[in-house]
Design an enzyme around this catalytic site. Structure first.
Site, short mmCIF file in Angstrom:
data_model
loop_
_atom_site.label_atom_id
_atom_site.label_comp_id
_atom_site.label_asym_id
_atom_site.label_seq_id
_atom_site.Cartn_x
_atom_site.Cartn_y
_atom_site.Cartn_z
N CYS A 149 -0.29 3.89 2.49
CA CYS A 149 0.08 3.59 3.87
C CYS A 149 1.57 3.84 4.13
CB CYS A 149 -0.24 2.14 4.21
SG CYS A 149 -1.93 1.62 3.81
N ASP A 150 2.43 3.42 3.20
CA ASP A 150 3.86 3.35 3.48
C ASP A 150 4.75 4.17 2.55
OD1 ASP A 150 3.21 1.44 5.46
OD2 ASP A 150 3.26 -0.17 3.97
N CYS A 197 0.83 -1.21 0.00
CA CYS A 197 0.00 0.00 0.00
C CYS A 197 0.86 1.25 0.00
CB CYS A 197 -0.92 -0.01 1.23
SG CYS A 197 -1.88 1.48 1.46
#
Length: 307
Positions: free
Chosen positions: A135-136, A132
């Site tokens: 997300c990261d 993701c």
């Protein structure tokens, strides 16, 4: 006496659209979601192909769907469905915490990220291996990363990463990219984006964090080491349909067998979205499924009550 007219398993675009249509038809609705409301769409930082919104984030679109369903009176709960049992006129939906009785069920369980299936992958997840960008991605600003895959999801992630990373390499197992032409041209115009074709990842190297990949060229059958700070795996999705095997036919890939009518082999059980057999899996096809499944479920309930 049923707890609800319709219970919907899954709160992605398909499930929330089904809730909207079912509530507008006057049916009582419970939406059960085991993870994040909005489904996989929440991982998309930029959605550019949903009608009416030239550009919108996946989170924002999910919030709009959720708000509309709640405003119409749909109930939602965080719980995991572990089984559905056909009781004839009624259906039993069993979750980790309780059992519900309803007249119809709509399965909109969606899918989860497909992994590479390599040794060390689980250990390195969060330490250089990610699924993701939203997300990261921020953790890799100014660093060199690779995106595994060549479809729309992979290309969208590569675009986002290219804005902050020093180098982005798209690694594709085929000799060409399968995503939309506009995304391909966008990436080809970026100087810090590179492509490796006809190549698969056969190894993830590093003890405490990812340091390199072992790559295998499928044409020459040769392997090489590729230094990288992080990778983002975008090679498709895996449906999560095991709890529904008792009331649905499931194909060899794990998808529930159903066509555009969204009907399963069990009367009163319907399926919508990415978890069913279909040729195209997009947000628009998921919402279309949600509408079809909800209207079919409403008709089923009304026909059953007339008998």
């Amino acid at each position: 006496m049923t707890d609800y007219d319709i219970i919907i398993a899954g709160a992605g675009p398909a499930g929330l659209t089904a809730a909207i249509y079912a509530r507008r038809a006057g049916k009582s609705v419970l939406v059960l979601e085991k993870a994040a409301f909005g489904g996989q769409i929440t991982h998309s930082p930029k959605v550019e192909n949903y009608p009416g919104f030239p550009v919108i984030s996946g989170n924002e679109l999910a919030e709009k769907l959720m708000d509309q369903a709640l405003a119409l009176g749909a109930e939602v709960d965080v719980d995991t469905v572990i089984d559905v049992v056909d009781l004839g006129e009624w259906k039993s939906v069993i979750t980790e915490s309780k059992e519900y009785i309803c007249s119809a069920v709509i399965i909109a369980s969606g899918s989860k990220h497909r992994t590479l299936g390599l040794p060390n992958e689980e250990e390195l997840t969060g330490n250089g291996v990610s699924y993701c960008v939203l997300c990261d991605g921020a953790f890799f600003a100014g660093r060199e990363v690779a995106v595994i895959g060549g479809g729309n999801s992979a290309l969208q992630e590569a675009v986002l990463l290219s804005e902050t990373c020093s180098k982005v390499t798209v690694i594709q197992n085929l000799g060409f990219l399968t995503g939309e032409e506009s995304l391909i041209k966008n990436l080809q115009a970026r100087q810090n984006v590179h492509f490796i074709f006809n190549t698969i990842v056969t190894g993830l190297n590093g003890k405490d964090e990812l340091t390199s990949l072992t790559l295998k060229n499928t044409e020459s059958n040769t392997e090489s080491d590729f230094a990288v700070n992080g990778i983002f795996v975008a090679i498709g999705q895996v449906p999560e349909n095991k709890p529904f095997a008792g009331v649905c036919d499931i194909d060899e890939r794990g998808y529930i067998v159903a066509n555009e009518t969204c009907c399963t082999r069990t009367a009163g059980v319907f399926v919508a979205g990415d978890c069913r057999t279909k040729g195209i899996r997009q947000i628009t096809t998921a919402t279309g499924d949600g509408a079809s499944a909800a209207l079919a479920a409403c008709k089923y309930i009304e026909d059953t009550r007339v008998l």
